[in-house]
Write an enzyme that holds these catalytic residues in place. Structure first.
Site, mmCIF file in Angstrom:
data_model
loop_
_atom_site.group_PDB
_atom_site.id
_atom_site.type_symbol
_atom_site.label_atom_id
_atom_site.label_comp_id
_atom_site.label_asym_id
_atom_site.label_seq_id
_atom_site.Cartn_x
_atom_site.Cartn_y
_atom_site.Cartn_z
ATOM 1 N N CYS A 87 0.844 -1.188 0.000
ATOM 2 C CA CYS A 87 0.000 0.000 0.000
ATOM 3 C C CYS A 87 0.883 1.243 0.000
ATOM 4 O O CYS A 87 1.817 1.350 0.799
ATOM 5 C CB CYS A 87 -0.891 -0.024 1.244
ATOM 6 S SG CYS A 87 -1.683 1.539 1.618
ATOM 7 N N GLU A 88 0.604 2.171 -0.914
ATOM 8 C CA GLU A 88 1.453 3.353 -1.011
ATOM 9 C C GLU A 88 1.256 4.331 0.135
ATOM 10 O O GLU A 88 2.076 5.218 0.332
ATOM 11 C CB GLU A 88 1.227 4.067 -2.346
ATOM 12 C CG GLU A 88 -0.123 4.702 -2.503
ATOM 13 C CD GLU A 88 -0.280 5.393 -3.854
ATOM 14 O OE1 GLU A 88 -0.944 6.432 -3.886
ATOM 15 O OE2 GLU A 88 0.255 4.902 -4.863
ATOM 16 N N HIS A 89 0.187 4.179 0.908
ATOM 17 C CA HIS A 89 -0.069 5.125 1.992
ATOM 18 C C HIS A 89 0.737 4.814 3.254
ATOM 19 O O HIS A 89 1.155 5.729 3.955
ATOM 20 C CB HIS A 89 -1.563 5.145 2.329
ATOM 21 C CG HIS A 89 -2.409 5.609 1.183
ATOM 22 N ND1 HIS A 89 -3.642 5.073 0.888
ATOM 23 C CD2 HIS A 89 -2.174 6.550 0.238
ATOM 24 C CE1 HIS A 89 -4.145 5.669 -0.179
ATOM 25 N NE2 HIS A 89 -3.280 6.562 -0.587
ATOM 26 N N HIS A 90 0.925 3.513 3.539
ATOM 27 C CA HIS A 90 1.666 3.142 4.747
ATOM 28 C C HIS A 90 2.813 2.181 4.465
ATOM 29 O O HIS A 90 3.532 1.794 5.379
ATOM 30 C CB HIS A 90 0.725 2.481 5.770
ATOM 31 C CG HIS A 90 -0.427 3.353 6.162
ATOM 32 N ND1 HIS A 90 -1.678 3.245 5.597
ATOM 33 C CD2 HIS A 90 -0.501 4.369 7.050
ATOM 34 C CE1 HIS A 90 -2.480 4.153 6.122
ATOM 35 N NE2 HIS A 90 -1.795 4.855 7.007
ATOM 36 N N GLN A 128 -5.321 -0.456 -4.344
ATOM 37 C CA GLN A 128 -5.999 -1.556 -5.026
ATOM 38 C C GLN A 128 -6.782 -1.078 -6.244
ATOM 39 O O GLN A 128 -6.841 -1.766 -7.267
ATOM 40 C CB GLN A 128 -6.913 -2.292 -4.047
ATOM 41 C CG GLN A 128 -7.553 -3.535 -4.644
ATOM 42 C CD GLN A 128 -8.349 -4.325 -3.629
ATOM 43 O OE1 GLN A 128 -8.018 -4.336 -2.443
ATOM 44 N NE2 GLN A 128 -9.408 -4.989 -4.067
ATOM 45 N N HIS A 156 -6.011 -5.851 3.559
ATOM 46 C CA HIS A 156 -5.015 -4.785 3.694
ATOM 47 C C HIS A 156 -4.490 -4.726 5.122
ATOM 48 O O HIS A 156 -5.257 -4.517 6.061
ATOM 49 C CB HIS A 156 -5.643 -3.440 3.324
ATOM 50 C CG HIS A 156 -5.992 -3.336 1.867
ATOM 51 N ND1 HIS A 156 -5.320 -2.501 1.006
ATOM 52 C CD2 HIS A 156 -6.934 -3.974 1.125
ATOM 53 C CE1 HIS A 156 -5.833 -2.627 -0.208
ATOM 54 N NE2 HIS A 156 -6.821 -3.505 -0.161
ATOM 55 N N CYS A 158 -2.868 -2.440 6.452
ATOM 56 C CA CYS A 158 -3.035 -1.110 7.047
ATOM 57 C C CYS A 158 -4.385 -0.993 7.759
ATOM 58 O O CYS A 158 -4.549 -0.160 8.657
ATOM 59 C CB CYS A 158 -2.881 -0.011 6.000
ATOM 60 S SG CYS A 158 -4.036 -0.102 4.633
#
Length: 198
Positions: A87-90, A128, A156, A158
């Site tokens: 995941c690019e956020h976390h 995703q 996920h 996260c």
């Protein structure tokens, strides 16, 4: 560049990433020089390069390398393709399964190439929704079929390890082009991926 798995790593890149991981380990309160952690920064550096190797790969070229002229014009489905991404956020993993179908339009593609396309896009920092779109558009633009469908179901970390901490949640995303935009074709595909034909 065609599909491959990293067996060798760029020493300069590995060194730079290793140093960053050493700093992170120290900053969170651990000792990067401790016996159990002394080799961790290098292992993590190599793992990160492996998990993001999709940036060095061309999914369209993978498909073009295994396209064959064929008159077959019925639905082709490859389902339950395992996928693992970050995941690019976390930068925490998400993982699950992709289901892909296409209706040929004069060309078929080697079946192993569809999972490889999934890997190319999954091995990048992703969300995703974009992962689904990237796979769909690559197959649609390269193979130019009568239609293509992609469904991804993923869990996920996260959401599971932090934040709302919901361990049993699954996210489903989908995309449809061409003949799969017709409800009857779409429903046939969705029925087939949800059934146990074995």
């Amino acid at each position: 560049m065609s599909y491959h798995n990293f067996e060798e790593y760029n020493i300069k890149v590995t060194d730079k990433i290793r140093n960053q991981y050493s700093n992170i380990i120290n900053e969170v309160g651990e000792d990067a020089a401790r016996e159990g952690l002394v080799k961790t920064p290098e292992r993590a550096a190599k793992a990160m390069q492996f998990l993001t190797q999709g940036y060095q790969q061309d999914a369209a070229e993978i498909l073009k390398g295994a396209m064959f002229k064929e008159d077959y014009s019925e639905m082709v489905i490859v389902k339950n393709i395992e996928l693992y991404s970050l995941c690019e956020h976390h930068m925490l993993p998400f993982f699950g399964k992709a289901h892909i179908a296409y209706i040929p339009n004069g060309h078929i593609v080697g079946l192993s190439k569809l999972p490889r396309v999934v890997d190319v896009f999954a091995r990048r920092l992703q969300v995703q929704e974009r992962l689904t779109h990237d796979i769909l558009e690559c197959i649609n633009n390269t193979l130019k079929p009568q239609g293509v469908a992609v469904v991804i179901e993923a869990s996920h970390m996260c959401m599971m390890m932090r934040g709302v901490q919901k361990q049993n949640s699954v996210t489903t995303t989908s995309g449809f082009r061409g003949q799969f935009e017709k409800i009857e074709t779409r429903n046939e595909f969705l029925k087939l991926i949800s059934s146990d034909l074995g």
